[in-house]
Scaffold this active site. Structure first.
Site, PDB file in Angstrom:
ATOM      1  N   GLU A  40      -7.088 -12.773  11.061  1.00 12.68           N
ATOM      2  CA  GLU A  40      -5.763 -12.059  11.234  1.00 12.68           C
ATOM      3  C   GLU A  40      -6.046 -11.263  12.474  1.00 12.68           C
ATOM      4  O   GLU A  40      -6.597 -10.310  12.631  1.00 12.68           O
ATOM      5  CB  GLU A  40      -5.724 -11.107  10.007  1.00 12.68           C
ATOM      6  CG  GLU A  40      -4.314 -10.704   9.956  1.00 12.68           C
ATOM      7  CD  GLU A  40      -3.913  -9.806   8.613  1.00 12.68           C
ATOM      8  OE1 GLU A  40      -4.150 -10.473   7.718  1.00 12.68           O
ATOM      9  OE2 GLU A  40      -3.275  -8.908   9.025  1.00 12.68           O
ATOM     10  N   THR A  66      -4.453   5.113  10.008  1.00 15.16           N
ATOM     11  CA  THR A  66      -4.323   3.405   9.440  1.00 15.16           C
ATOM     12  C   THR A  66      -5.295   2.782  10.132  1.00 15.16           C
ATOM     13  O   THR A  66      -6.068   3.456  10.840  1.00 15.16           O
ATOM     14  CB  THR A  66      -2.981   2.790   9.815  1.00 15.16           C
ATOM     15  OG1 THR A  66      -2.676   1.549   9.384  1.00 15.16           O
ATOM     16  CG2 THR A  66      -2.609   2.926  11.355  1.00 15.16           C
ATOM     17  N   HIS A  93      -4.801  -2.993   0.350  1.00 17.95           N
ATOM     18  CA  HIS A  93      -5.966  -2.565   0.896  1.00 17.95           C
ATOM     19  C   HIS A  93      -6.660  -1.577  -0.033  1.00 17.95           C
ATOM     20  O   HIS A  93      -5.903  -0.250  -0.035  1.00 17.95           O
ATOM     21  CB  HIS A  93      -5.565  -2.062   2.319  1.00 17.95           C
ATOM     22  CG  HIS A  93      -6.895  -1.513   3.213  1.00 17.95           C
ATOM     23  ND1 HIS A  93      -6.831  -1.033   4.173  1.00 17.95           N
ATOM     24  CD2 HIS A  93      -8.252  -1.591   2.852  1.00 17.95           C
ATOM     25  CE1 HIS A  93      -8.069  -0.539   4.902  1.00 17.95           C
ATOM     26  NE2 HIS A  93      -8.687  -0.777   3.927  1.00 17.95           N
ATOM     27  N   ARG A 100       2.763  12.633  -4.793  1.00 19.53           N
ATOM     28  CA  ARG A 100       2.970  13.789  -5.993  1.00 19.53           C
ATOM     29  C   ARG A 100       2.041  13.642  -7.342  1.00 19.53           C
ATOM     30  O   ARG A 100       2.469  14.265  -8.329  1.00 19.53           O
ATOM     31  CB  ARG A 100       4.505  13.624  -6.173  1.00 19.53           C
ATOM     32  CG  ARG A 100       5.593  13.855  -5.375  1.00 19.53           C
ATOM     33  CD  ARG A 100       5.798  15.430  -5.465  1.00 19.53           C
ATOM     34  NE  ARG A 100       6.361  16.021  -6.558  1.00 19.53           N
ATOM     35  CZ  ARG A 100       7.752  16.205  -6.660  1.00 19.53           C
ATOM     36  NH1 ARG A 100       8.538  15.923  -5.643  1.00 19.53           N
ATOM     37  NH2 ARG A 100       8.165  16.672  -7.782  1.00 19.53           N
ATOM     38  N   GLY A 134       3.646  -4.472   5.935  1.00 21.24           N
ATOM     39  CA  GLY A 134       3.770  -3.552   4.808  1.00 21.24           C
ATOM     40  C   GLY A 134       4.598  -2.342   5.164  1.00 21.24           C
ATOM     41  O   GLY A 134       5.875  -2.259   4.754  1.00 21.24           O
ATOM     42  N   HIS A 135       4.110  -1.583   6.047  1.00 29.23           N
ATOM     43  CA  HIS A 135       4.678  -0.202   6.311  1.00 29.23           C
ATOM     44  C   HIS A 135       6.178  -0.152   6.670  1.00 29.23           C
ATOM     45  O   HIS A 135       6.883   0.565   6.125  1.00 29.23           O
ATOM     46  CB  HIS A 135       3.924   0.595   7.440  1.00 29.23           C
ATOM     47  CG  HIS A 135       4.335   1.948   7.712  1.00 29.23           C
ATOM     48  ND1 HIS A 135       5.240   2.382   8.657  1.00 29.23           N
ATOM     49  CD2 HIS A 135       3.898   2.995   6.655  1.00 29.23           C
ATOM     50  CE1 HIS A 135       5.148   3.869   8.398  1.00 29.23           C
ATOM     51  NE2 HIS A 135       4.562   4.177   7.237  1.00 29.23           N
ATOM     52  N   ARG A 167      -8.960   1.112   0.038  1.00 32.77           N
ATOM     53  CA  ARG A 167      -9.637   2.100   1.034  1.00 32.77           C
ATOM     54  C   ARG A 167     -10.579   2.606   0.034  1.00 32.77           C
ATOM     55  O   ARG A 167     -10.575   2.917  -1.057  1.00 32.77           O
ATOM     56  CB  ARG A 167      -8.682   2.909   1.736  1.00 32.77           C
ATOM     57  CG  ARG A 167      -7.887   2.327   2.751  1.00 32.77           C
ATOM     58  CD  ARG A 167      -7.208   3.481   3.598  1.00 32.77           C
ATOM     59  NE  ARG A 167      -7.912   3.778   4.490  1.00 32.77           N
ATOM     60  CZ  ARG A 167      -7.820   3.669   5.765  1.00 32.77           C
ATOM     61  NH1 ARG A 167      -6.995   2.488   6.323  1.00 32.77           N
ATOM     62  NH2 ARG A 167      -8.704   4.393   6.655  1.00 32.77           N
ATOM     63  N   GLU A 210      -7.549  -6.648   1.064  1.00 33.07           N
ATOM     64  CA  GLU A 210      -8.127  -6.085   2.131  1.00 33.07           C
ATOM     65  C   GLU A 210      -9.203  -5.044   1.822  1.00 33.07           C
ATOM     66  O   GLU A 210      -9.021  -4.049   1.005  1.00 33.07           O
ATOM     67  CB  GLU A 210      -6.945  -5.320   3.125  1.00 33.07           C
ATOM     68  CG  GLU A 210      -6.016  -6.255   3.564  1.00 33.07           C
ATOM     69  CD  GLU A 210      -5.080  -5.331   4.407  1.00 33.07           C
ATOM     70  OE1 GLU A 210      -5.341  -4.145   4.639  1.00 33.07           O
ATOM     71  OE2 GLU A 210      -4.126  -6.036   4.880  1.00 33.07           O
ATOM     72  N   HIS A 255      -4.314   5.379  -1.084  1.00 34.93           N
ATOM     73  CA  HIS A 255      -3.010   4.846  -1.703  1.00 34.93           C
ATOM     74  C   HIS A 255      -3.644   3.874  -2.855  1.00 34.93           C
ATOM     75  O   HIS A 255      -3.373   4.363  -4.099  1.00 34.93           O
ATOM     76  CB  HIS A 255      -2.275   4.262  -0.604  1.00 34.93           C
ATOM     77  CG  HIS A 255      -2.897   3.492   0.558  1.00 34.93           C
ATOM     78  ND1 HIS A 255      -4.010   2.400   0.286  1.00 34.93           N
ATOM     79  CD2 HIS A 255      -2.795   3.639   1.872  1.00 34.93           C
ATOM     80  CE1 HIS A 255      -4.124   1.717   1.526  1.00 34.93           C
ATOM     81  NE2 HIS A 255      -3.736   2.646   2.326  1.00 34.93           N
ATOM     82  N   ASP A 264       0.854  -1.198   0.087  1.00 30.62           N
ATOM     83  CA  ASP A 264      -0.029  -0.077  -0.156  1.00 30.62           C
ATOM     84  C   ASP A 264       0.736   1.265   0.046  1.00 30.62           C
ATOM     85  O   ASP A 264       0.496   2.423  -0.787  1.00 30.62           O
ATOM     86  CB  ASP A 264      -0.745   0.020   1.257  1.00 30.62           C
ATOM     87  CG  ASP A 264      -2.139  -0.984   1.288  1.00 30.62           C
ATOM     88  OD1 ASP A 264      -2.124  -1.669   0.268  1.00 30.62           O
ATOM     89  OD2 ASP A 264      -2.664  -1.029   2.577  1.00 30.62           O
ATOM     90  N   HIS A 309       0.091  -6.088  11.198  1.00 28.50           N
ATOM     91  CA  HIS A 309      -0.166  -4.594  11.535  1.00 28.50           C
ATOM     92  C   HIS A 309       1.168  -4.208  12.272  1.00 28.50           C
ATOM     93  O   HIS A 309       1.253  -4.580  13.663  1.00 28.50           O
ATOM     94  CB  HIS A 309      -1.396  -4.255  12.042  1.00 28.50           C
ATOM     95  CG  HIS A 309      -1.728  -2.735  12.018  1.00 28.50           C
ATOM     96  ND1 HIS A 309      -1.177  -1.788  12.342  1.00 28.50           N
ATOM     97  CD2 HIS A 309      -2.586  -2.321  10.832  1.00 28.50           C
ATOM     98  CE1 HIS A 309      -1.539  -0.749  11.804  1.00 28.50           C
ATOM     99  NE2 HIS A 309      -2.535  -0.959  10.957  1.00 28.50           N
ATOM    100  N   GLY A 310       1.766  -3.369  11.950  1.00 26.28           N
ATOM    101  CA  GLY A 310       3.058  -2.577  12.911  1.00 26.28           C
ATOM    102  C   GLY A 310       4.072  -3.538  13.053  1.00 26.28           C
ATOM    103  O   GLY A 310       5.098  -3.104  13.901  1.00 26.28           O
TER     104      GLY A 310
HETATM  105  N1  PXP Z   1      -2.856  -6.564   7.848  1.00 28.71           N
HETATM  106  C1  PXP Z   1      -3.915  -5.825   7.835  1.00 28.71           C
HETATM  107  C2  PXP Z   1      -5.278  -6.264   7.769  1.00 28.71           C
HETATM  108  C3  PXP Z   1      -3.730  -4.189   7.614  1.00 28.71           C
HETATM  109  O1  PXP Z   1      -4.953  -3.392   7.483  1.00 28.71           O
HETATM  110  C4  PXP Z   1      -2.449  -3.815   7.404  1.00 28.71           C
HETATM  111  C5  PXP Z   1      -2.358  -2.384   7.204  1.00 28.71           C
HETATM  112  O2  PXP Z   1      -2.913  -2.123   6.115  1.00 28.71           O
HETATM  113  C6  PXP Z   1      -1.510  -4.850   7.436  1.00 28.71           C
HETATM  114  C7  PXP Z   1      -1.670  -6.107   7.877  1.00 28.71           C
HETATM  115  C8  PXP Z   1      -0.088  -4.257   7.359  1.00 28.71           C
HETATM  116  O3  PXP Z   1       0.425  -3.549   8.474  1.00 28.71           O
HETATM  117  P1  PXP Z   1       1.748  -2.697   8.459  1.00 28.71           P
HETATM  118  O4  PXP Z   1       1.656  -1.892   7.097  1.00 28.71           O
HETATM  119  O5  PXP Z   1       1.825  -1.767   9.487  1.00 28.71           O
HETATM  120  O6  PXP Z   1       2.692  -3.599   8.396  1.00 28.71           O
END
Ligand code: PXP
Length: 252
Positions: A156, A105, A45, A20, A220-221, A47, A75, A52, A11, A198-199
């Protein structure tokens, strides 16, 4: 213990592109690189506000995942629009997430317990179309039970609170990890496949990867951030190595 799969969420490649309004960096190119570097699948994802990932990105991601025989984990929020997009693409998996426009997020898990009546028919239609349905939930006993009750095949577990506690050196980190372990055990006991995400970063990946019932991590992030310094391929390879190390240590 079974091999843990890694889904790479691309994402935030799109976040940089959209900052940009240019055509680069291309999340589809990132997905190709992620698969080449050892990702087992791609997570994206879409949204509601398209901040994104775009509809065109999903079209292309679905096509490359299909071509390469790799899973796309789509997602999406539980809305008629997202359900229609999922049904049009029939990705390998749809991960149902909560969504609020103001959030930076996904802040918490989907409240499956409260949304039971609205979520159940959506899950039924997605499953009937051959899509594996996952519910992104907090590691909470009632939510795990509710995910089973609505017919999800996968949960998840939201690792965000645990990862934040570790980063901020909060004393409740251990208790939050214990909640993840308990929810994973409960999910597996109910016959649900257990994922987590996540995170997650290089520090938090090992304790989460060591939870034996967890079959897949979606990250991801942190990876996209790390890619700025060492490149996407090496960032994914390092994450993959830490996951494998944690699994090996847990079984030793
Ligand atoms: N899983 C889900 C369901 C999420 O919504 C996200 C963030 O979009 C992630 C995993 C990945 O999280 P992160 O980008 O913080 O690693």
């Amino acid at each position: 213990m079974t091999r843990l799969r890694l889904g790479v969420n691309i994402d935030h490649v799109a976040t940089v592109r959209n900052a940009r309004g240019e055509g680069y960096p291309d999340p589809v190119r990132a997905a190709e690189m992620a698969l080449a570097a050892g990702a087992d699948g791609i997570t994206a994802h879409l949204r509601e506000d398209r901040r994104h990932i775009s509809d065109a990105d999903i079209d292309q991601l679905a096509a490359i995942c299909r071509r390469r025989g790799r899973p796309l984990n789509f997602e999406c929020a539980v809305t008629p629009e997202m359900e229609a997009i999922a049904l049009a693409h029939r990705p390998h998996a749809a991960c149902l997430v909560p969504e609020r426009r103001e959030e930076v997020t996904t802040e918490g898990g989907l409240d499956v317990a409260r949304g039971h009546n609205a979520i159940t028919p959506v899950v039924r239609r997605l499953v009937a179309a051959g899509i594996r349905v996952s519910a992104f939930i907090d590691p909470d006993e009632a939510q795990v039970a509710a995910a089973k009750a609505v017919g999800a095949q996968v949960i998840e577990l939201h690792t965000g609170a645990y990862c934040e506690a570790v980063r901020e050196k909060k004393p409740q980190a251990e208790a939050l990890l214990a909640k993840l372990k308990a929810a994973a055990a409960q999910g597996a006991e109910l016959g649900l496949e257990v994922h987590a995400g996540h995170g997650i970063d290089y520090e938090t990946v090992k304790p989460v990867a060591a939870i034996p019932e967890v079959m897949e991590l979606n990250i991801g992030h942190f990876l996209i951030g790390e890619a700025i310094f060492i490149g996407l391929g090496p960032a994914i390879q390092r994450m993959r190595a830490l996951m494998d190390e944690a699994r090996a240590q847990a079984t030793a």
